[in-house]
Enzyme design. Structure first.
Site, PDB file in Angstrom:
ATOM      1  N   GLN A 178      -2.574  -5.732   6.074  1.00 21.75           N
ATOM      2  CA  GLN A 178      -1.947  -4.473   7.056  1.00 21.75           C
ATOM      3  C   GLN A 178      -2.947  -4.621   8.269  1.00 21.75           C
ATOM      4  OE1 GLN A 178      -3.844  -1.660   4.096  1.00 21.75           O
ATOM      5  NE2 GLN A 178      -1.915  -0.323   4.328  1.00 21.75           N
ATOM      6  N   TYR A 221      -9.952   4.226  13.812  1.00 21.95           N
ATOM      7  CA  TYR A 221     -10.278   3.020  14.057  1.00 21.95           C
ATOM      8  C   TYR A 221      -9.411   2.158  14.916  1.00 21.95           C
ATOM      9  CZ  TYR A 221     -11.431   4.400   9.433  1.00 21.95           C
ATOM     10  OH  TYR A 221     -11.825   5.378   8.107  1.00 21.95           O
ATOM     11  N   ASN A 225      -2.697   2.873  12.928  1.00 24.20           N
ATOM     12  CA  ASN A 225      -3.737   1.854  13.298  1.00 24.20           C
ATOM     13  C   ASN A 225      -3.217   0.576  12.610  1.00 24.20           C
ATOM     14  OD1 ASN A 225      -6.725   1.245  13.154  1.00 24.20           O
ATOM     15  ND2 ASN A 225      -6.171   0.414  10.959  1.00 24.20           N
ATOM     16  N   HIS A 226      -2.254   0.391  11.753  1.00 24.52           N
ATOM     17  CA  HIS A 226      -1.842  -1.062  11.237  1.00 24.52           C
ATOM     18  C   HIS A 226      -0.495  -0.993  11.035  1.00 24.52           C
ATOM     19  CE1 HIS A 226      -3.897   1.440   8.152  1.00 24.52           C
ATOM     20  NE2 HIS A 226      -2.616   1.132   7.457  1.00 24.52           N
ATOM     21  N   GLU A 251     -11.490  -1.317  18.744  1.00 20.95           N
ATOM     22  CA  GLU A 251     -12.555  -2.122  18.496  1.00 20.95           C
ATOM     23  C   GLU A 251     -13.415  -2.480  19.702  1.00 20.95           C
ATOM     24  OE1 GLU A 251      -9.256  -3.624  18.265  1.00 20.95           O
ATOM     25  OE2 GLU A 251      -9.134  -2.377  16.063  1.00 20.95           O
ATOM     26  N   ASP A 269       1.048  -1.278   0.042  1.00 22.87           N
ATOM     27  CA  ASP A 269       0.003   0.060  -0.022  1.00 22.87           C
ATOM     28  C   ASP A 269       0.970   1.330   0.033  1.00 22.87           C
ATOM     29  OD1 ASP A 269      -1.998   1.947   0.085  1.00 22.87           O
ATOM     30  OD2 ASP A 269      -2.631   1.229   2.296  1.00 22.87           O
ATOM     31  N   ASP A 308      -4.376  -4.965  11.863  1.00 21.39           N
ATOM     32  CA  ASP A 308      -4.649  -3.519  12.937  1.00 21.39           C
ATOM     33  C   ASP A 308      -3.966  -3.901  13.965  1.00 21.39           C
ATOM     34  OD1 ASP A 308      -6.502  -2.821  10.922  1.00 21.39           O
ATOM     35  OD2 ASP A 308      -7.812  -1.851  12.500  1.00 21.39           O
ATOM     36  N   ASP A 343      -2.347   8.644  10.230  1.00 12.30           N
ATOM     37  CA  ASP A 343      -3.177   7.951   9.291  1.00 12.30           C
ATOM     38  C   ASP A 343      -4.198   7.053   9.949  1.00 12.30           C
ATOM     39  OD1 ASP A 343      -3.070   6.959   6.306  1.00 12.30           O
ATOM     40  OD2 ASP A 343      -3.129   5.051   7.556  1.00 12.30           O
ATOM     41  N   GLU A 374      -6.077  12.627  10.093  1.00  9.57           N
ATOM     42  CA  GLU A 374      -6.692  12.145   8.867  1.00  9.57           C
ATOM     43  C   GLU A 374      -7.998  11.095   9.317  1.00  9.57           C
ATOM     44  OE1 GLU A 374      -7.131   9.116   5.337  1.00  9.57           O
ATOM     45  OE2 GLU A 374      -6.226   8.488   7.051  1.00  9.57           O
TER      46      GLU A 374
HETATM   47  C1  NOJ Z   1      -5.195   6.420   4.181  1.00 12.95           C
HETATM   48  C2  NOJ Z   1      -4.003   6.611   3.193  1.00 12.95           C
HETATM   49  O1  NOJ Z   1      -4.265   8.123   2.662  1.00 12.95           O
HETATM   50  C3  NOJ Z   1      -4.062   5.667   2.167  1.00 12.95           C
HETATM   51  O2  NOJ Z   1      -3.354   5.995   1.001  1.00 12.95           O
HETATM   52  C4  NOJ Z   1      -3.943   4.385   2.877  1.00 12.95           C
HETATM   53  O3  NOJ Z   1      -4.230   3.353   1.797  1.00 12.95           O
HETATM   54  C5  NOJ Z   1      -4.898   4.116   4.078  1.00 12.95           C
HETATM   55  N1  NOJ Z   1      -4.896   5.245   4.797  1.00 12.95           N
HETATM   56  C6  NOJ Z   1      -4.578   3.004   4.725  1.00 12.95           C
HETATM   57  O4  NOJ Z   1      -3.489   3.345   5.447  1.00 12.95           O
END
Ligand code: NOJ
Length: 554
Positions: A181, A217, A105-106, A220, A63, A183, A213, A255
């Site tokens: 990814q 989340y 988060n992960h 849980e 990612d 968590d 980022d 975010e």
């Molecule tokens: C938000 C990020 O902007 C995005 O690019 C990413 O795939 C997800 N979070 C997961 O981390």
């Protein structure tokens, strides 16, 4: 850096930068930190205050770096920690700050924590030979995939469930994004402590903050949608306290792709995040321009709660992801898809994977108008690398890669990005957006270019504190096709007028009482005529005016 201005972020212009795509200093086909260092003069000339670097940590890049495999190092493609230190120093010497992405988060499934977590404890393993892993509890495991069923799936195009079976652990693990990814388990105090260590490490190195980022989340809980939970806020407040106590002046940017009412809680009472993205405003700028009607923008700003004085929204037109349409109705989404993503290849998840210029079919008037809105509505604006010259995108590339192609510096086939034969992604080669048509060098040499307009907008934006205050007052001008609003702060008053339509418009509006002296257009430096407290203007299609009203007497 100037240490005294602890509220610097409230009137900063941010520049989001993909290091891999910016400039390749060692000819291996990947942009790197040393390459970015060579381009700092460019960024200083553009006038931006703070760079936000997409993830630069070691990662298998499933990612694009949001799958971190080591929080304490730099991906070898980008360079080393020494390079990063040198970059920070060089940026700070130019008055430019740097914040980095931090994925809370992960992790990547390749992170040693996860690899260790998968191992069975002695009771579970058949031969009893595997060591018990203290890391098992770093992640969220379950014997069934039926827990937390109210949590939505975010990457709807690729993921069918938030649980994935791990044959090594013999359990399901929880993930809100890609299955690669997993968590982190924030119920585990050891995980919570790790994050403090990570923050400390990078802040000690000198970074000016983090874009955090996917923060909604972290925890849980059954019978909830597992978003925005009180436990999450409590933990984030601890992070903030830590930053304030030990690193005053550094910032946390949130975010959370949510409604402003929900994002409001991430500011706390000024004790959680300094900044948060305003996601729902962004598609409404596109909607308003498509419909030639200011209502969507006005509506979403009316839904936007007041935030503590020391906090700020971060606004943007485009970023490294798809233009998300999560925060619009199904009907609005269909309308935006039809208008801005007619080809199904342009669509991804609940969004549109295109850059700014192609979204507006390279219509300079519309691109400028969108920037006019971005720079004059409340919030600190973020520019996405390449959008200052109107770069295009590559629909042949999968996922969001099409908006992450090499920065176009020059008109050569490699765009002046790298000397390598093979690049991490091809330079755009379509007729309209190839480097021969769109590049930094040509636009810098042309005083009438988009780049110069942007440079001017940035400079002006920073000059007028009215643009960084929270207030916006809408002014009735007789038509909703023209967005007219006043921004005022400490006696300074601006009147901003944006013609959202494809036709000329005559605008008549009343000025605040007591205006007798001249009104000046701060973009063109021309006077604007008015009589008896009434301003009457003729606007060309998509024309915008930023007017400075004289200080009121008395
Ligand atoms: C938000 C990020 O902007 C995005 O690019 C990413 O795939 C997800 N979070 C997961 O981390």
């Amino acid at each position: 850096m100037e240490k005294t201005d602890s509220l610097w972020y409230k009137n900063a212009v941010f520049y989001e930068l993909y290091v891999r795509g910016f400039y390749d200093s060692n000819g291996d086909g990947h942009g790197d930190l040393r390459g970015l260092m060579q381009k700092l003069d460019y960024l200083q000339e553009l006038g931006v205050d703070c760079l936000w670097l997409l993830p630069i940590y070691p990662s298998p890049l499933k990612d694009d770096g949001y799958d971190i495999a080591d929080y304490y190092s730099i991906h070898p493609d980008y360079g080393s920690l020494d390079d990063f230190r040198a970059l920070l120093e060089a940026a700070h010497a130019r008055g430019i700050r740097i914040i980095m992405d931090l994925v809370l988060n992960h992790t990547s499934d390749q992170h040693p924590w996860f690899q260790a977590a998968r191992r069975r404890s002695p009771e579970q393993s058949e031969g009893g030979s595997d060591p018990a892993s203290p890391y098992r509890d770093y992640y969220v495991w379950s014997d069934t995939d039926q827990k937390y069923r109210q949590a939505r799936i975010i990457f709807v195009d690729t993921e069918k469930s938030n649980w994935t079976w791990d044959p090594v652990a013999g359990k399901y693990y929880w993930h809100r994004f890609y299955a690669c990814q997993p968590d982190l388990n924030y119920d585990n105090p050891a995980v919570r402590a790790e994050i403090f260590n990570i923050l400390r490490f990078w802040l000690d190195l000198g970074v000016d903050g983090f874009r955090a980022d996917a923060v909604p989340y972290l925890f849980e809980r059954e019978d909830t949608d597992c978003e925005n939970l009180p436990e999450t806020h409590a933990y984030l407040k601890q992070l903030r306290r830590f930053v304030d106590e030990h690193y005053p002046g550094r910032i946390l940017l949130c975010e959370a792709n949510q409604w402003p009412q929900d994002v409001r809680s991430y500011f706390g009472s000024g004790d959680e995040f300094h900044l948060a993205f305003h996601f729902p405003l962004m598609p409404r700028i596109f909607m308003a321009m498509q419909r030639a009607d200011l209502t969507p923008i006005k509506w979403v700003l009316e839904q936007t709660p007041v935030i503590p004085d020391e906090c700020q929204w971060c606004t943007f037109l485009r970023n490294h992801d798809e233009l998300t349409l999560e925060m619009v109705t199904e009907e609005e989404r269909q309308g935006l898809w039809q208008a801005y993503a007619p080809d199904p290849r342009m669509r991804l998840n609940l969004g549109i994977r295109r850059r700014l210029a192609p979204l507006f079919r390279d219509d300079r008037r519309k691109i400028e108008l969108a920037y006019s809105l971005l720079f004059t509505l409340p919030g600190s604006p973020i520019i996405y690398y390449g959008d200052e010259i109107g770069m295009g995108d590559d629909l042949q590339l999968p996922d969001r890669n099409g908006v992450r192609t090499p920065m176009q510096w020059e008109d050569s086939p490699d765009a002046g990005f790298s000397t390598a034969d093979i690049l991490y992604a091809p330079v755009l080669n379509d007729r309209q957006y190839c480097p021969q048509r769109v590049n930094v060098a040509a636009q810098r040499a042309d005083a009438g270019s988009l780049w110069h307009t942007l440079q001017k907008m940035i400079a002006i934006r920073k000059q007028y504190s009215a643009l960084s205050c929270g207030n916006i007052n809408w002014v009735d001008c007789g038509t909703s096709a023209v967005a007219v609003y006043q921004r005022a702060c400490k006696g300074e008053q601006l009147l901003v007028i944006n013609n959202l339509s494809a036709i000329s418009q005559t605008v008549d509006c009343s000025l605040p009482p007591g205006i007798t002296d001249g009104i000046r257009d701060i973009m063109t430096n021309q006077p604007a005529n008015f009589t008896d407290g009434q301003l009457s203007l003729m606007l060309r299609p998509y024309e915008y005016r930023w007017l400075l009203l004289p200080m009121q007497k008395g």
